[in-house]
Design a protein around this motif. Structure first.
Motif: not given
Length: 160
Positions: A1-19, A49-55
């Motif tokens: 399986m070929n995978i990649y990483l995509e940065e999470v945007t602030i508009n996708e916060e709800h998706i990360l929260l669901n995960l 995680y999405l608003s602090d620049e250290k993450y």
């Protein structure tokens, strides 16, 4: 399986929260997490995680399929050089054992160069075995492993 990483945007916060619900479910035996009265686990600090620049937060994907997420903490070491810590790392159970986690770890290590620290909670033996194997391969066995006062396993290496 070929995978990649995509940065999470602030508009996708709800998706990360669901995960994080699945992440907390998987970790509940190790960290004694319980669900609340609504049947949900803790409210994970995804906004931080999405608003602090250290993450740096990333979705793990294959084509357009969501497979998990990675959160990296960026700091500076004692020599004021880049240092990174694996804050959170999660692959959906369906993709466990298929090389997704290993590929994602290799990509994230290549993307962030410097001192690395990867910590696993006490008694999470599958995670400890996974990280030892991945880091041993990635570093050609050039890493150190210690245990802290909470008996957490910690692997450290430099890939600068």
């Amino acid at each position: 399986m070929n995978i990649y990483l995509e940065e999470v945007t602030i508009n996708e916060e709800h998706i990360l929260l669901n995960l994080f619900e699945y992440y907390d479910y998987e970790f509940s035996p190790y960290l004694n997490f319980e669900v609340n009265q609504d049947g949900l686990f803790r409210k994970a600090p995804v906004h931080k995680y999405l608003s602090d620049e250290k993450y740096n937060a990333y979705f793990i994907k294959s084509e357009e399929t969501l497979l998990g997420f990675v959160i990296v903490t960026m700091t500076n070491n004692e020599l004021n050089k880049s240092a990174f810590e694996m804050e959170q790392f999660f692959v959906l159970k369906k993709y466990s054992g298929k090389g997704v986690g290993k590929q994602a770890a290799m990509i994230i290590f290549d993307r962030h160069r410097g001192d690395w620290k990867v910590t696993q909670v006490e008694r999470n033996y599958p995670a400890q075995a996974f990280w030892r194997s991945v880091i041993k391969t990635y570093t050609s066995n050039s890493y150190s492993e210690t245990y802290d006062e909470k008996r957490r396993s910690i692997q450290e290496f430099n890939n600068a």
